[in-house]
Design a protein around this motif. Sequence first.
Motif, mmCIF file in Angstrom:
data_model
loop_
_atom_site.group_PDB
_atom_site.id
_atom_site.type_symbol
_atom_site.label_atom_id
_atom_site.label_comp_id
_atom_site.label_asym_id
_atom_site.label_seq_id
_atom_site.Cartn_x
_atom_site.Cartn_y
_atom_site.Cartn_z
ATOM 1 N N MET A 97 2.022 -9.596 1.147
ATOM 2 C CA MET A 97 1.266 -8.190 1.172
ATOM 3 C C MET A 97 1.515 -7.706 2.234
ATOM 4 O O MET A 97 1.496 -8.139 3.351
ATOM 5 N N GLU A 98 1.603 -6.210 2.255
ATOM 6 C CA GLU A 98 1.824 -5.435 3.432
ATOM 7 C C GLU A 98 0.435 -4.261 3.278
ATOM 8 O O GLU A 98 0.116 -3.761 2.321
ATOM 9 N N ILE A 99 -0.239 -3.859 4.398
ATOM 10 C CA ILE A 99 -0.915 -2.697 4.407
ATOM 11 C C ILE A 99 -0.471 -1.499 4.227
ATOM 12 O O ILE A 99 0.570 -1.130 4.945
ATOM 13 N N VAL A 100 -0.736 -0.544 3.399
ATOM 14 C CA VAL A 100 -0.374 0.588 2.872
ATOM 15 C C VAL A 100 -1.257 1.867 3.654
ATOM 16 O O VAL A 100 -0.693 2.809 4.398
ATOM 17 N N THR A 101 -2.485 1.484 3.428
ATOM 18 C CA THR A 101 -3.547 2.458 4.123
ATOM 19 C C THR A 101 -4.747 1.555 4.616
ATOM 20 O O THR A 101 -4.926 0.429 4.211
#
Length: 117
Positions: A97-101
Amino acid sequence: MHEFGICRSLIDVALSALAERETTQRATSLQVEIGRFTAVVPDSLRFYFDVLSRGTLLEGAELNIESIPLRTRCRSCVLEVEPELPSLLCSQCEGVMEIVTGRELRLVSVDVPEEAA
């Protein structure tokens, strides 16, 4: 406590923007976006803003804070969620998972009244 340093920087940027406009008008409000993942406490930021803005063109201005939610996206299956806490692995495919906002900390605008002609 990191809100003190963040607020000092926010005030510096806002005052710089006012100086670029070459205005002597006091600001009426500032619009700020703060991501949930920054761990900035809005009430603490407002407290420091009131204290640190005294004697400047920002004194008395309203500090409007928009909270940006934490959103993450899987790099594999592209599932996007708003988790309570960030997770490293996707609940659907166990991809990364990656942080989008949620990491934003932006001064969006500094509002001043129109100068009389």
